[in-house]
Write an enzyme that holds these catalytic residues in place. Structure first.
Site, PDB file in Angstrom:
ATOM      1  N   CYS A 277       5.081  23.692   7.256  1.00 56.48           N
ATOM      2  CA  CYS A 277       4.466  22.387   7.525  1.00 56.48           C
ATOM      3  C   CYS A 277       3.603  22.380   8.785  1.00 56.48           C
ATOM      4  O   CYS A 277       2.445  21.930   8.769  1.00 56.48           O
ATOM      5  CB  CYS A 277       5.529  21.296   7.579  1.00 56.48           C
ATOM      6  SG  CYS A 277       6.698  21.400   8.963  1.00 56.48           S
ATOM      7  N   HIS A 325       9.577  17.724  10.496  1.00 55.37           N
ATOM      8  CA  HIS A 325       8.552  17.860   9.465  1.00 55.37           C
ATOM      9  C   HIS A 325       7.295  17.136   9.919  1.00 55.37           C
ATOM     10  O   HIS A 325       7.351  16.164  10.682  1.00 55.37           O
ATOM     11  CB  HIS A 325       9.032  17.283   8.130  1.00 55.37           C
ATOM     12  CG  HIS A 325       8.108  17.620   6.987  1.00 55.37           C
ATOM     13  ND1 HIS A 325       7.923  18.896   6.521  1.00 55.37           N
ATOM     14  CD2 HIS A 325       7.280  16.833   6.247  1.00 55.37           C
ATOM     15  CE1 HIS A 325       7.047  18.893   5.530  1.00 55.37           C
ATOM     16  NE2 HIS A 325       6.628  17.654   5.352  1.00 55.37           N
ATOM     17  N   HIS A 337       0.565  17.890   3.065  1.00 55.44           N
ATOM     18  CA  HIS A 337       1.604  18.629   3.792  1.00 55.44           C
ATOM     19  C   HIS A 337       2.121  19.801   2.975  1.00 55.44           C
ATOM     20  O   HIS A 337       1.876  19.904   1.776  1.00 55.44           O
ATOM     21  CB  HIS A 337       2.763  17.686   4.176  1.00 55.44           C
ATOM     22  CG  HIS A 337       3.623  17.277   3.007  1.00 55.44           C
ATOM     23  ND1 HIS A 337       4.982  17.077   3.102  1.00 55.44           N
ATOM     24  CD2 HIS A 337       3.315  17.012   1.700  1.00 55.44           C
ATOM     25  CE1 HIS A 337       5.482  16.702   1.936  1.00 55.44           C
ATOM     26  NE2 HIS A 337       4.493  16.653   1.065  1.00 55.44           N
TER      27      HIS A 337
END
Length: 363
Positions: A277, A325, A337
């Site tokens: 990520c 994240h 993402h």
């Protein structure tokens, strides 16, 4: 952009959340609250297969926790790797300084040796004694000036020798400290790597125990959770407040990130074939000409915070209470993402996961 168009796009993003398993909280390291879900060390017995939504919800919570723990370890791995890279570069720089310092020291010693040899050739008498023995006043004055210059040069030479030796000693000390830090970070990377593999293996083993219909139902539960979260976020009216326009660098970062759609997630990866990520977001901004921290946690710590209502395309949306994240806002209520192992870079609703906050790389 007109409100009607924005509404249509927002609705489209919501529909995306409802029809793709790539856009769910469980695919992005959800962090269950204290006491929710089974512990990371407990897995269902090999002989038992979860049945019914209640059991599947427990499986989903378990998977969320396993992937969240893997995300935490991935951030630790990435941070240790980044530090190790900087320490390695510092050690190389110190080594170059040591080489130059030793060359300088050799030159200074040669100069000192030449001065000592010259004094020996004059019979070893100091310049002051030779001046006193002179019968020529002008020679005395000229000699006095040369003597003063010689003394200053000698003092300068001694001072430079001393400073060079001190610099070399400090370079050696710094290099030793960097080596110790590098070794510590190598151990941290190794520990994080082992934890990542352990968590991902446990998650894959858990998913492998599900029958085909159970996997399909689990995917549906994940889709429903994503849809519910995104719908709740949109129903708050937040999209009517988000009107920021991307900067030139922001547009370039978004273009880079969206060009990676479909590429697999891989922990610790920064492209060009695979990403995690924060590897995706950091590389997107690097491509835009603006370096940012490597990990989602450091991105949260170091970059400028902005209100969700003020975010614009290119800004980074940080998720979960521990910033494990990150996705890039691309406009109209959506982010791009890299979700988690087993998934690919994709677009999903910005509200489909618990938002911690928003940061702006090019503030």
């Amino acid at each position: 952009m007109g409100s009607g168009t924005r509404s249509l796009i927002a609705t489209a993003v919501t529909v995306v959340c409802a029809v793709t398993v790539l856009a769910v909280p469980g695919t992005a390291f959800a962090a269950p609250g204290p006491g929710s879900g089974p512990s990371a060390s407990s897995t269902p017995p090999a002989s038992s297969t979860p049945a019914g939504d209640k059991s599947l919800e427990a499986v989903r919570a378990k998977l969320d926790k396993l992937y969240h723990d893997a995300a935490v370890a991935t951030d630790s791995y990435n941070a240790a790797e980044e530090k190790a890279d900087k320490q390695s570069a510092a050690i190389v720089d110190l080594a170059k300084k040591i080489v130059k310092g030793r060359q300088k020291l050799d030159q200074l010693k040669k100069r000192a040796g030449a001065a000592a040899a010259a004094q020996y050739r004059t019979g070893g008498l100091p310049d002051e004694a030779r001046l006193l023995l002179s019968n020529d006043p002008q020679e005395f004055l000229d000699g006095a000036d040369r003597t003063m210059q010689g003394e200053r040069a000698a003092k300068g030479l001694i001072g430079e020798l001393t400073r060079t030796q001190q610099d070399l000693a400090q370079y050696a000390k710094d290099a030793s400290a960097r080596w110790k830090e590098l070794e510590a970070n190598r151990k941290a990377k190794d520990a994080a790597r082992k934890k990542i593999k352990k968590q991902i293996s446990a998650a894959e083993e858990l998913e492998a125990r599900l029958a085909k219909k159970e996997k399909e139902r689990l995917a549906k539960l994940e889709e429903d959770a994503a849809l519910k979260a995104q719908t709740t976020w949109l129903d708050s009216g937040i999209l009517d407040e988000i009107k920021g326009k991307a900067s030139a660098q922001g547009r370039k970062a978004v273009a880079y990130a969206t060009a990676q759609i479909g590429k697999p997630y891989e922990w610790g990866a920064e492209g060009p074939a695979t990403y995690d990520c924060s590897g995706l977001t950091s590389q997107a901004w690097a491509d835009a000409g603006h370096a940012i921290p490597r990990t989602s946690q450091e991105q949260w710590k170091q970059l400028k915070h902005v209100d969700v209502k003020d975010m614009r395309p290119g800004d980074l949306v940080i998720y979960f209470h521990d910033a494990t994240h990150v996705g890039m806002y691309i406009g109209d209520g959506a982010i791009v993402h890299a979700p988690r192992p087993g998934r690919t870079v994709t677009i999903t609703g910005a509200g489909s996961m618990p938002i911690l906050g928003v940061v702006r790389p090019d503030a």
